[in-house]
Design a protein around this motif. Sequence first.
Motif, mmCIF file in Angstrom:
data_model
loop_
_atom_site.group_PDB
_atom_site.id
_atom_site.type_symbol
_atom_site.label_atom_id
_atom_site.label_comp_id
_atom_site.label_asym_id
_atom_site.label_seq_id
_atom_site.Cartn_x
_atom_site.Cartn_y
_atom_site.Cartn_z
ATOM 1 N N THR A 60 0.834 -1.203 0.000
ATOM 2 C CA THR A 60 0.000 0.000 0.000
ATOM 3 C C THR A 60 0.863 1.244 0.000
ATOM 4 O O THR A 60 0.543 2.236 -0.664
ATOM 5 N N GLY A 101 -5.216 -0.043 -7.413
ATOM 6 C CA GLY A 101 -5.437 -1.326 -6.740
ATOM 7 C C GLY A 101 -5.516 -2.480 -7.727
ATOM 8 O O GLY A 101 -4.726 -3.431 -7.664
ATOM 9 N N LEU A 109 -8.105 -1.257 -2.369
ATOM 10 C CA LEU A 109 -6.740 -0.876 -2.023
ATOM 11 C C LEU A 109 -6.471 0.572 -2.419
ATOM 12 O O LEU A 109 -5.709 1.287 -1.758
ATOM 13 N N GLU A 157 -7.477 2.827 0.273
ATOM 14 C CA GLU A 157 -6.523 2.769 1.368
ATOM 15 C C GLU A 157 -5.287 3.627 1.067
ATOM 16 O O GLU A 157 -4.818 4.395 1.905
ATOM 17 N N ALA A 158 -4.787 3.482 -0.161
ATOM 18 C CA ALA A 158 -3.597 4.248 -0.542
ATOM 19 C C ALA A 158 -3.900 5.737 -0.578
ATOM 20 O O ALA A 158 -3.120 6.557 -0.084
#
Lengths: 330, 330, 306, 507
Positions: free
Chosen positions: B61, B82, B259, B262-263
């Motif tokens: 990440t 992602g 993802l 999240e990043a």
Amino acid sequence: MTTTETLPSAKTGIVGRMRGQLQQLLAFASLIIIVIFFAFASPHFFTTSNIVSILVAATVTGILALGTTFVIITGGIDLSIGTGMVLCGVMTGVFLTYWGWPLWAGVLGAILFGALIGFINGLNVSVLKIPPFIATLAMMLVASGLSLVISGTKPIYFKETPGFSSIMNLSIIPGMRFPLGVAIFLCMIAVAAILLSYTIFGRYTFSIGSNEAATALSGVNVVKWKILIYTVSGLFVGLAGVLSASRLSSAQPTGGMGLELEAIAAVVIGGTSLQGGKGSIIGTVIGALIMAVLTNGLRIMSIPQEWQSVAVGAVILIAVYLDILRRRGK
Amino acid sequence: MTTTETLPSAKTGIVGRMRGQLQQLLAFASLIIIVIFFAFASPHFFTTSNIVSILVAATVTGILALGTTFVIITGGIDLSIGTGMVLCGVMTGVFLTYWGWPLWAGVLGAILFGALIGFINGLNVSVLKIPPFIATLAMMLVASGLSLVISGTKPIYFKETPGFSSIMNLSIIPGMRFPLGVAIFLCMIAVAAILLSYTIFGRYTFSIGSNEAATALSGVNVVKWKILIYTVSGLFVGLAGVLSASRLSSAQPTGGMGLELEAIAAVVIGGTSLQGGKGSIIGTVIGALIMAVLTNGLRIMSIPQEWQSVAVGAVILIAVYLDILRRRGK
Amino acid sequence: GCTDSGSGDGETAASGDKPYVAIVSKGFQHQFWQAVKQGAEQAAEEFDVTITFEGPDTEADVDQQIQMLQTALDKGPDAIGFAALDSQAADPLLQQAKDANIPVVAFDSGVDSDIPVTTASTDNKAAAAEAAKQMADLIGHEGKVALVVHDQTSVTGVDRRDGFVEYMEKNEPKIEIVDTQYGGGDQAKSADLAKAIIAANPDLKGIYGSNEGSAIGVVQAVTELDMDGKLTVVGFDSGKAQIDAIKDGLMAGAITQNPVGIGYETVKAAVAAINGEKLPKTIDTGFFWYDKSNIDSDEIKAVIYE
Amino acid sequence: MTDTAVTPLLWAAGVSKSFPGVKALQNVQIELLRGEVLSLVGENGAGKSTLMKLLSGIYTPDEGEFFLNGEQITIANPRHAQELGISIIHQEFNLMNDLTVAQNIFIGREPRAGGFFLSEKQLNAKAQELFDRLGLALDPAQPVGELTVARQQMVEIAKALSFNAKVLIMDEPTAALNDAEVATLFDLIRRFVGPETGVIYISHRMDELSVISDRITVLRDGQYIDTVDAQATDMKRVISLMVGREITSEARPSLEDAEGDVVLRVDGLSTKTLLEDVSFDLHRGEILGFAGLMGAGRTEVARAIVGADPISAGTITLAGKEVRIGSPAVAASLGIGYLSEDRKTLGLLLERDVAENIALSSLPSYTAAGFVNSGRIRDTARDYVQKLSIKTPSIQQDVKNLSGGNQQKVVIAKWLVKDCDVLIFDEPTRGIDVGAKDEIYALLNALAAEGKAIIMISSELPEVLRMSHRIAVMSEGRITSILPNAEATQENIMEYATHFSAEGTIK
Ligand SMILES: Nc1ncnc2c1ncn2[C@@H]1O[C@H](COP(=O)(O)OP(=O)(O)OP(=O)(O)O)[C@@H](O)[C@H]1O
Ligand SMILES: Nc1ncnc2c1ncn2[C@@H]1O[C@H](COP(=O)(O)OP(=O)(O)OP(=O)(O)O)[C@@H](O)[C@H]1O
Ligand SMILES: O[C@@H]1[C@H](O)[C@H](O)CO[C@H]1O
Ligand SMILES: [Mg+2]
Ligand SMILES: [Mg+2]
């Protein structure tokens, strides 16, 4: 809708007004092309029953998209609508099944609970000045956890209120399976469109998105209005939660993650700018329909699923690009 | 641009410069507090082994977040990181296992494939002028479909190149489980920081995000540089794909969805503005660590899983709010 | 390795001197996994051990599961229960467990490795074949059927698809499989895609849903299209909605595993391993076909969950 | 054509340019000689900025030929214009707020420490060198976003001069500057002009024209009218060429002190950043002028009063009652309006139309039960478009498409529509042409006569002197004097404005 390009550039009042509306109708052209394509590709696509299926599939995401259109026009974003909706569904279950509230109270309670989620988002964004992305991402996580906690990681069924599933599923046109939920969706489109175009609420939504500092210096209580905008978006989230629980006759405490991107995509495909200041309800509806029609049509054609997402991605790109090209051409 | 907050007052050069750096250090304070909390809460938290575990968890990440920091500073967004990473992992499998390329070529190929994804995003955003959200959302879908198509919906294992799993897992400090992958992460932090602060590439990244039109008027080839920025971000995506496949000793064709949020969250928690023009690599690293430490710490404490996301959401909110408070207080 | 060897210090996340078993499953949100957890807790009570139970948000999230396994190891448990999303991906960590002398009990769909001391699992392929056999009987061994599967890549998804398809191909020449679509186990999504399948195949005879969410989604589609009774639905797993659907005749029947049993056996085996007892290589927890006729029998009542 | 003595430096003829619904330029010509400062004048919306944007490659002309040093040129884009030696300071700023002063100036031309790498040190040194040469007090390392409008203008000027330009175009560079800074700028211009160079200078400040220009070209309604010699021509004639009629307004009407009740009393107002003990009264029917140098704190006084910035001490009393104003919304609800000096970032919704901008402050009064009466808004907007002669094809035009001066009129209209008792106008005539200025002055006088109280912040002393009953002069965050109009002169105002605390105490 294809007459836009030939419109004279002279801007009498009405023509000027219409121009804004017509721009969104260009996305409509993409929708029509997609529909025509599928109608030719499969004899099962353009049937009343399948069209109703598409509308049913579009209802929940569509309602989320309607509400979040306001937030996006202010230049904000709301990532909590997906799991927030799930939480509102769970609350419906809590009110109706656990606490035994009457149907109307439970439904109202869940919708107001959605408003509460929106209100908290609004406070965080507006008063605490937390960037909307972070504030609503945090809410997304909190809501997804709370759904599991409150429900005890189990679906809640509506044994005590059998009428509950009618909210989404009741057939309202005799001889045809046209569910109440779709009618509610259509009503909400009208409500949202009126709110955005004809009320002071809509005006300030645009002003804040266009230039928040200038709006504040013009004496508008931006803090208050932003809270209100997130709260109204929350009402839509609450309603979506009720409808989705009603559809499944159960409050499912999981899922919802990813739905926010789908709803936001519908809004953006419909021409609303993430920079704020620009957007329309009709655009959002078209965006939501493009997504629903694409998914349904590809499934009807039995395209292997792994290719479906490739196709959806490509079509979104092309639709938006054509839209941009035409606007530029004018 | 549209903040209603107090306008900053004039600052002397050095103070002004330092202020930018300090802002990130404030997020650092949150990180430290969180670490101290967990260290007291669980004896298993502050052990060498667990700290390495946290770094390992943060690596993939984190690398995605590093690359996307550039894109976000331009005022763009990249939702395809992602699933793009997953696709790059699959391509590693294709190159190494299906096509039998030597290790170095397969790894390089996968990284360049990431650059290709970024390049296409860049073209769509920069030349076709498709809003970044839509362009990269479409790419997200396309990449997730292609991963399944190319892999035949099955994981690809690296039977032919046993050395492949060393890229992430090789212990590089004797007597300690300190994997090569973490060292690569640390190197990439340095590379990204230098790129952003000391090169023409970084300067134009800021300039475009600050005022794209003015940058273009100043004679900078904004179209070219934006393509380059997305391409560089793609290189990071490619590397993340290689490391994640290496870690799992297999290219998993699914996942990756989520993802990107999240990043992006790591980037924004680190103080980079989604409006563009502001940001830092050190901030992103701190943001990524906050996320990784939180997840790890809550698991180590054996907090029930449904409460974990509630806690993560709440802590993110508080950390960002404290950060804002302190900035305002200064 | 330099793993913090926690087995002796007694200060595991769970308190006291009880042995600690960390269970990393393939999920935790589904009813199925909650039932597994329930069985595990039951056994924990019985054998006086503490357990933790966690699993990734989706069964596609191999990386998240690996991280959970890593954290579980860092906590220094006395034994580990593990249901692998991808056995090879977990291999280095399983090795690490072995080096630290932490016994691993595999459960659900098994772990493809020598390290686990035993495996408590369902044979998903055989279970799916049973579903196919029932479906074939129900539709009179001819006609079109379709599959709504929860997942395209997980072992359970693949096995439950392939078990079904292979049975039909081998034994039912007159049955045609017209479509297979994946709904992620999400009810609304599965309902929408089942509706599209039904629309595209007006002469469809039956649909098989490969887990709870998929099966209920199919039932939902049938109700929304007013096709009750015109389509044979065969499901997998249980849960209240599925039980009701079977009782109401909306679903012909379903396969259930024994999730509570899986959880129970996992912990029981872990305790045995901690005590150094010998264990069989596999513990077959079995699967069962249930329909209106046997749903109230004691045998079935023991393995379905609401 | 090769005789450089006669060939004009820059020459354009037959230039036309249209926008949807607007013919911005029709068959216009312009001739810039070597070594001269050519002023370009015309009413708001006459087409000045459009012509300059054609010369600097931002727009492409519909028709027209361009010659540089006698050679025909086609200007492809801004970079190409720079390469040709044409440099421009835009009317609206084109700066990157998050970048430093030096980074802004040398964007695209950064000194490298080798290949890809930058040298911040060299960059700042280079900028410092430039500032030293130009005599500007700017900090190379300061982020531009932290600068006031006037200082940002300085950065734009420095940037334009940093090119090796032959032709320097300045589109209203002095709109945000006060006299002292204008003098600095003129000095720069005089030093720049040489035998191979020339300047095109756009301004609405007529008094500047005879000071700086050699010749004056007049545009009206997108058409070329005439070019006259600056020294030999009376400004009155230039104005009548511009507006097509005679303007006879007195430079300084005699004003009685307004003796109405005190509407607003500010007492001991201080802020953390600058203001110290600012006190004054504002009467019903009074126009109180605020004069001072750049950064003296006039804007900050206004922002503090309306609650846009927090105050650290002091009280505000409105109609005898002490009020706490936490935000501009509260100020507006109390009947205090503030027109910001920075129309683009703090005044306008650029992407929205004229009608919406005009109605923004007073929307509630056009609303019944939440519904907005757009018909009435349109009527009002049309009314003000006419009253202030805002040049726009329709009230549905997006404000970003209006000329700078017409944008400013929209901001003014917004506050005229809202019925405030106290109006604070910060540089209200910035970028407004002479004819329209008169109309605005008349409107302000009418408002005052109606009993409104007005604070007018202006960097143009003649304007302050002409309009104000009393004049508050500020220096370094304090009010150094409040002069009745009769006692005020340009000289004593300047004296009080430079009354720095270091040199002596305030009276
Ligand atoms: N991009 C545009 N789109 C539409 N109309 C425009 C655009 N730019 C300028 N115009 C119109 O062209 C006309 C000329 O504008 P221009 O900016 O050249 O005026 P100006 O002489 O510079 O005025 P001012 O003194 O107010 O700056 C105006 O009527 C303006 O509204
Ligand atoms: N928009 C702004 N951004 C940053 N600092 C500002 C801003 N406005 C004012 N300041 C700061 O506040 C101080 C007072 O400036 P202010 O604008 O109030 O002065 P002024 O008398 O109105 O002068 P000006 O002619 O520059 O507007 C200055 O030192 C300046 O640094
Ligand atoms: O049976 C379970 C659940 O149905 C889950 O949805 C998938 O994994 C299987 O093992
Ligand atoms: Mg102009
Ligand atoms: Mg000022």
